[in-house]
Write a protein that holds these residues in place. Sequence first.
Motif, PDB file in Angstrom:
ATOM      1  N   UNK A  40       0.748  -1.341  -0.097  1.00 53.48           N
ATOM      2  CA  UNK A  40       0.165   0.097   0.074  1.00 53.48           C
ATOM      3  C   UNK A  40       0.954   1.361  -0.111  1.00 53.48           C
ATOM      4  N   UNK A  41       2.026   1.233   0.585  1.00 51.02           N
ATOM      5  CA  UNK A  41       2.915   2.233   0.698  1.00 51.02           C
ATOM      6  C   UNK A  41       3.436   2.755  -0.618  1.00 51.02           C
ATOM      7  N   UNK A  42       3.657   1.546  -1.276  1.00 51.23           N
ATOM      8  CA  UNK A  42       4.277   1.583  -2.651  1.00 51.23           C
ATOM      9  C   UNK A  42       3.339   2.312  -3.575  1.00 51.23           C
ATOM     10  N   UNK A  43       1.780   1.881  -3.569  1.00 54.32           N
ATOM     11  CA  UNK A  43       0.888   2.196  -4.253  1.00 54.32           C
ATOM     12  C   UNK A  43       0.635   3.768  -3.995  1.00 54.32           C
ATOM     13  N   UNK A  44       0.574   4.044  -2.902  1.00 60.23           N
ATOM     14  CA  UNK A  44       0.583   5.560  -2.693  1.00 60.23           C
ATOM     15  C   UNK A  44       1.585   6.530  -2.910  1.00 60.23           C
ATOM     16  N   UNK A  45       2.614   6.136  -3.010  1.00 58.27           N
ATOM     17  CA  UNK A  45       3.772   6.963  -3.135  1.00 58.27           C
ATOM     18  C   UNK A  45       4.813   6.683  -4.647  1.00 58.27           C
ATOM     19  N   UNK A  46       4.472   5.665  -5.075  1.00 60.87           N
ATOM     20  CA  UNK A  46       5.462   5.414  -6.382  1.00 60.87           C
ATOM     21  C   UNK A  46       5.457   6.389  -7.394  1.00 60.87           C
ATOM     22  N   UNK A  47       4.238   6.919  -7.589  1.00 60.14           N
ATOM     23  CA  UNK A  47       3.867   7.779  -8.586  1.00 60.14           C
ATOM     24  C   UNK A  47       4.521   9.021  -8.547  1.00 60.14           C
ATOM     25  N   UNK A  48       4.652   9.374  -7.351  1.00 59.59           N
ATOM     26  CA  UNK A  48       5.164  10.861  -6.809  1.00 59.59           C
ATOM     27  C   UNK A  48       6.714  10.920  -6.996  1.00 59.59           C
ATOM     28  N   UNK A  49       7.316   9.546  -6.149  1.00 55.18           N
ATOM     29  CA  UNK A  49       8.679   9.407  -6.172  1.00 55.18           C
ATOM     30  C   UNK A  49       9.065   9.247  -7.632  1.00 55.18           C
ATOM     31  N   UNK A  50       8.458   8.559  -8.641  1.00 55.47           N
ATOM     32  CA  UNK A  50       8.896   8.453  -9.973  1.00 55.47           C
ATOM     33  C   UNK A  50       9.035  10.002 -10.447  1.00 55.47           C
ATOM     34  N   UNK A  51       8.234  10.722 -10.028  1.00 57.12           N
ATOM     35  CA  UNK A  51       8.153  11.935 -10.937  1.00 57.12           C
ATOM     36  C   UNK A  51       9.351  13.009 -10.376  1.00 57.12           C
ATOM     37  N   UNK A  52       9.596  12.779  -9.169  1.00 56.14           N
ATOM     38  CA  UNK A  52      10.486  13.561  -8.451  1.00 56.14           C
ATOM     39  C   UNK A  52      12.008  12.947  -8.989  1.00 56.14           C
ATOM     40  N   UNK A  53      12.172  11.567  -8.984  1.00 55.89           N
ATOM     41  CA  UNK A  53      13.451  11.167  -9.392  1.00 55.89           C
ATOM     42  C   UNK A  53      13.854  11.286 -10.938  1.00 55.89           C
ATOM     43  N   UNK A  54      12.792  11.228 -11.652  1.00 54.80           N
ATOM     44  CA  UNK A  54      13.107  11.360 -13.360  1.00 54.80           C
ATOM     45  C   UNK A  54      13.402  12.986 -13.344  1.00 54.80           C
ATOM     46  N   UNK A  55      13.015  13.774 -12.512  1.00 52.44           N
ATOM     47  CA  UNK A  55      13.657  15.330 -12.760  1.00 52.44           C
ATOM     48  C   UNK A  55      14.824  15.337 -12.301  1.00 52.44           C
ATOM     49  N   UNK A  56      15.216  14.623 -11.564  1.00 47.42           N
ATOM     50  CA  UNK A  56      16.645  14.633 -11.062  1.00 47.42           C
ATOM     51  C   UNK A  56      17.628  13.790 -11.940  1.00 47.42           C
TER      52      UNK A  56
END
Length: 206
Positions: free
Chosen positions: A35-51
């Motif tokens: 559930x943690x992965x489902x709640x956050x993976x999209x947000x973290x993917x966007x952040x890391x792609x910008x980095x």
Amino acid sequence: MTGKTVRDETYVALNAQLSKRLSDCANGDRTAFTEIYQLTSGKFTAILMKMMRDEAACADIMQKAYLSIWKNANRYDPAKGKAFTWMLVIMRNRALDALRARTRYRETETLSGSIIDTLEDDSLSPIEGTQAWMIRRLLAPYLSQLDPDVARAVQLSTMEGMSAREIGETLDVPTNTAKSWVRRGLMRIRKDLEQSDDAMSLYDLL
């Protein structure tokens, strides 16, 4: 109800969910981790792609970071900070590790706007330079909307850690003017962030 109020409430609700799920993970609950992965993976993917600007690198970082979150869930203390921020720090640290490794093998190459340019000042350590570059990447779209002097003042403050006096000396303006520019610029960026999907990723940088 304003858009800002909705976003604030959503952020609070998300942190409450994550805090509970991290507590469950600490007790070995794999469903809570999913559930943690489902709640956050999209947000973290966007952040890391910008980095990183590299899908494969982002996937590798996320895999390692989520494993670290699972193993260290018992270390999260809600009294010391928000759950999303705690996880974001782990993600950032993994990204820094990857960027340090990249610069070791590509010392003479540029990276989408030149990380080397950020590191060329001998006064910056590789870690400090990389952190400055990460912040620059995230803030660039917002800085471009500011008056050039204001944008430069914000850069010197947030990326190089200069005081108002040092910024004033660098830009050849009174200290109070430099302080006003930084305050005005940060207020404008925060306002813009309220309307942006980047709000959460930059929540703790400004």
